[in-house]
Motif scaffolding. Structure first.
Motif, mmCIF file in Angstrom:
data_model
loop_
_atom_site.group_PDB
_atom_site.id
_atom_site.type_symbol
_atom_site.label_atom_id
_atom_site.label_comp_id
_atom_site.label_asym_id
_atom_site.label_seq_id
_atom_site.Cartn_x
_atom_site.Cartn_y
_atom_site.Cartn_z
ATOM 1 N N ILE A 1 18.542 4.694 -17.512
ATOM 2 C CA ILE A 1 18.046 4.056 -18.515
ATOM 3 C C ILE A 1 18.111 2.358 -17.789
ATOM 4 O O ILE A 1 19.126 2.071 -17.459
ATOM 5 C CB ILE A 1 18.603 3.943 -19.962
ATOM 6 N N TYR A 2 16.888 1.793 -17.923
ATOM 7 C CA TYR A 2 16.824 0.367 -17.368
ATOM 8 C C TYR A 2 16.417 -0.585 -18.764
ATOM 9 O O TYR A 2 15.884 -0.074 -19.673
ATOM 10 C CB TYR A 2 15.579 0.183 -16.525
ATOM 11 N N ARG B 1 9.223 -1.734 -6.513
ATOM 12 C CA ARG B 1 8.836 -3.124 -6.400
ATOM 13 C C ARG B 1 9.140 -4.187 -7.590
ATOM 14 O O ARG B 1 9.687 -5.271 -7.348
ATOM 15 C CB ARG B 1 7.472 -3.496 -5.845
ATOM 16 N N HIS B 2 9.041 -3.408 -8.679
ATOM 17 C CA HIS B 2 9.078 -4.251 -9.922
ATOM 18 C C HIS B 2 10.328 -3.750 -10.802
ATOM 19 O O HIS B 2 10.665 -4.585 -11.892
ATOM 20 C CB HIS B 2 7.797 -4.147 -10.621
ATOM 21 N N ILE B 3 10.928 -2.902 -11.075
ATOM 22 C CA ILE B 3 11.944 -2.276 -11.819
ATOM 23 C C ILE B 3 13.396 -2.045 -11.266
ATOM 24 O O ILE B 3 14.241 -2.484 -11.606
ATOM 25 C CB ILE B 3 11.499 -1.207 -12.386
ATOM 26 N N ARG B 4 13.409 -1.318 -10.086
ATOM 27 C CA ARG B 4 14.582 -0.947 -9.238
ATOM 28 C C ARG B 4 15.105 -2.289 -8.917
ATOM 29 O O ARG B 4 14.441 -3.289 -8.339
ATOM 30 C CB ARG B 4 14.551 -0.078 -8.145
ATOM 31 N N ALA C 1 2.917 5.024 -8.973
ATOM 32 C CA ALA C 1 4.048 4.568 -9.862
ATOM 33 C C ALA C 1 5.466 4.300 -9.117
ATOM 34 O O ALA C 1 6.201 3.505 -9.600
ATOM 35 C CB ALA C 1 4.295 5.705 -10.836
ATOM 36 N N GLY C 2 5.603 5.189 -8.112
ATOM 37 C CA GLY C 2 6.898 5.159 -7.167
ATOM 38 C C GLY C 2 7.001 3.779 -6.677
ATOM 39 O O GLY C 2 8.008 3.187 -6.771
ATOM 40 N N ARG C 3 5.987 3.392 -5.959
ATOM 41 C CA ARG C 3 5.939 2.167 -5.524
ATOM 42 C C ARG C 3 6.127 0.955 -6.294
ATOM 43 O O ARG C 3 6.750 -0.119 -5.973
ATOM 44 C CB ARG C 3 4.741 1.760 -4.573
ATOM 45 N N TYR C 4 5.402 0.896 -7.548
ATOM 46 C CA TYR C 4 5.489 -0.034 -8.374
ATOM 47 C C TYR C 4 7.074 -0.140 -9.076
ATOM 48 O O TYR C 4 7.470 -1.141 -9.374
ATOM 49 C CB TYR C 4 4.522 0.200 -9.682
#
Length: 71
Positions: A33-34, A57-60, A51-54
């Protein structure tokens, strides 16, 4: 709302607008959960070419996360 993704690493995502939390379920079965993820970020992930790349780059490493322990 749970959304299944076509991704090499992510199975599905669920967004809760009331708490601004994003639940990410990976193909490995692990769930995280983020917290405090803007709805715009969730929406952009859904339409991203990858989605994995996004996510990478933007969430993890951008939002605090907690692993969901099953059982």
């Amino acid at each position: 709302m749970r959304v299944m993704l076509r991704s090499k690493s992510i199975e599905s995502v669920e967004y809760d607008g009331e708490t601004a939390s994003l639940l990410v379920t990976f193909l490995s079965g692990k769930k995280y959960i983020y917290a405090f993820v803007p709805e715009k970020v969730f929406s952009e992930m859904l339409v991203a070419e990858s989605a994995g790349r996004y996510f990478a780059r933007h969430i993890r490493n951008q939002y605090k996360c907690t692993q969901v322990k099953e059982g």
